[in-house]
Write a protein that holds these residues in place. Structure first.
Motif, mmCIF file in Angstrom:
data_model
loop_
_atom_site.group_PDB
_atom_site.id
_atom_site.type_symbol
_atom_site.label_atom_id
_atom_site.label_comp_id
_atom_site.label_asym_id
_atom_site.label_seq_id
_atom_site.Cartn_x
_atom_site.Cartn_y
_atom_site.Cartn_z
ATOM 1 N N PRO A 25 -39.760 41.258 45.532
ATOM 2 C CA PRO A 25 -39.209 41.671 47.223
ATOM 3 C C PRO A 25 -40.610 42.202 47.480
ATOM 4 O O PRO A 25 -41.175 42.979 46.952
ATOM 5 N N GLN A 26 -40.589 42.049 49.073
ATOM 6 C CA GLN A 26 -40.936 41.790 49.761
ATOM 7 C C GLN A 26 -40.527 42.833 51.119
ATOM 8 O O GLN A 26 -39.927 42.278 51.630
ATOM 9 N N VAL A 27 -41.532 43.937 51.436
ATOM 10 C CA VAL A 27 -40.894 44.120 52.460
ATOM 11 C C VAL A 27 -41.117 45.118 53.507
ATOM 12 O O VAL A 27 -42.506 44.742 53.978
ATOM 13 N N LEU A 28 -39.768 44.581 54.798
ATOM 14 C CA LEU A 28 -40.615 43.644 56.183
ATOM 15 C C LEU A 28 -40.271 44.912 57.058
ATOM 16 O O LEU A 28 -39.054 45.363 57.211
ATOM 17 N N TYR A 29 -40.630 45.605 57.472
ATOM 18 C CA TYR A 29 -40.638 46.696 58.117
ATOM 19 C C TYR A 29 -40.267 46.775 59.610
ATOM 20 O O TYR A 29 -41.090 45.430 60.490
ATOM 21 N N PHE A 70 -37.378 57.280 52.256
ATOM 22 C CA PHE A 70 -37.994 56.349 53.121
ATOM 23 C C PHE A 70 -38.085 57.263 54.294
ATOM 24 O O PHE A 70 -38.789 57.098 55.890
ATOM 25 N N GLY A 71 -36.967 57.427 54.976
ATOM 26 C CA GLY A 71 -36.522 57.340 56.522
ATOM 27 C C GLY A 71 -37.193 55.582 57.098
ATOM 28 O O GLY A 71 -37.538 56.101 58.493
ATOM 29 N N VAL A 72 -37.017 54.944 57.010
ATOM 30 C CA VAL A 72 -37.665 53.511 57.820
ATOM 31 C C VAL A 72 -36.566 52.312 57.564
ATOM 32 O O VAL A 72 -35.313 52.431 55.992
ATOM 33 N N GLU A 73 -36.398 51.668 58.390
ATOM 34 C CA GLU A 73 -35.647 50.253 58.765
ATOM 35 C C GLU A 73 -36.213 49.333 58.252
ATOM 36 O O GLU A 73 -37.069 49.570 58.828
ATOM 37 N N ALA A 74 -35.924 48.807 56.772
ATOM 38 C CA ALA A 74 -36.469 47.417 56.854
ATOM 39 C C ALA A 74 -35.751 46.250 57.029
ATOM 40 O O ALA A 74 -34.385 46.927 55.439
ATOM 41 N N SER A 75 -36.235 45.025 55.731
ATOM 42 C CA SER A 75 -35.666 43.848 55.812
ATOM 43 C C SER A 75 -36.619 44.073 54.238
ATOM 44 O O SER A 75 -37.880 44.161 53.454
ATOM 45 N N VAL A 76 -35.237 42.746 52.841
ATOM 46 C CA VAL A 76 -36.419 43.077 51.892
ATOM 47 C C VAL A 76 -35.891 41.431 51.304
ATOM 48 O O VAL A 76 -34.994 40.720 52.032
#
Length: 261
Positions: free
Chosen positions: A247-251, A232-238
């Motif tokens: 799991p929840q994605v924090l952008y 997806f080309g994004v930086e995120a924490s899970v």
């Protein structure tokens, strides 16, 4: 009923948009199809509800080739909510929902009392019963979307295909729809853009990139920072949801500064 895509390849306008896709959806299982724009999600779904025919591989229901079935027999097993779903004629909501019974009827056969009750229950389930007498062209996009889901349920399929079904829906109805899918007792293949909703609603997630399956498994195995970066080309924490552990994605929006829109 088990839905199986076996090395399915689909060409559109001379381009191969889906490449040797193998994916199984078991009975009473919800599988979410994820991927960036142009990854092949809609094309893959269209091959399941027979809007496109694979040039390679096969789509099977309990081992039977779906494309070898008569159209009416296939429609009794598979219902679809498409991105293109719309109404050109101003049928009432009740009439539109009743169209879901078409694969089960012959000619101008009238609906039975049991079928009318089925339609009433589906409209209540999707919170559109109060709109039964309204013309569908007078509805908002979200209301119309819920009517089309009710129509699909009235079809009494064994397999349900949904392409971005939460489009146009407010948050309440997004959650209501996804909760319904989990308890529907159907084999469900659904494409979603919201990764957090997908993680909450789906038993497994299948991720496409450039028409290929690049990951498939439970949400906690699939949604990783490395996959989000690569696909997806994004930086995120899970992180795990504090109540459910899903799991929840924090952008990280700051990482997107200066990247092309």
């Amino acid at each position: 009923m088990t839905l199986s895509l076996e090395e399915v390849s689909v060409f559109v306008a001379g381009r191969r948009l889906v490449r040797e896709l193998s994916l199984t959806v078991g009975p009473d299982e919800v599988v979410g199809l994820l991927g960036p724009n142009g990854s092949g999600k809609t094309t893959a779904l269209r091959s399941v509800y027979r809007a496109l025919r694979p040039v390679g591989g096969a789509v099977r229901l309990d081992g039977e080739d779906l494309n070898a079935m008569p159209a009416r027999a296939a429609a009794r097993r598979v219902a679809a909510l498409t991105q293109e779903g719309h109404a050109d004629l101003d049928f009432t909501v009740a009439e539109t929902v009743a169209l879901g019974r078409a694969p089960h009827l012959r000619g101008n056969q009238a609906l039975s009392s049991a079928e009318h009750e089925l339609c009433r229950r589906a409209m209540a389930r999707m919170d559109v019963a109060h709109l039964a007498g309204r013309g569908v062209l007078s509805l908002s996009g979200g209301e119309r979307q819920r009517v089309l889901v009710a129509r699909a349920l009235v079809q009494e399929p064994r397999v349900l295909i949904l392409d971005e079904p939460t489009n146009h829906l407010d948050l309440h109805h997004q959650l209501r729809l996804l909760a319904m899918l989990r308890g529907a007792g159907l084999s469900v293949l659904v494409s979603l853009h919201d990764l957090n909703l997908a993680a909450a609603a789906c038993d497994r997630l299948a991720v496409l990139a450039a028409g290929r399956l690049v990951a498939c498994g439970p949400p906690h195995e699939v949604l990783t920072p490395s996959l989000l970066r690569e696909v997806f080309g994004v930086e995120a924490s899970v992180v795990p949801h504090p109540l459910t552990g899903v799991p929840q994605v924090l952008y990280d929006l700051t990482a997107m500064k200066g990247t092309p829109a």
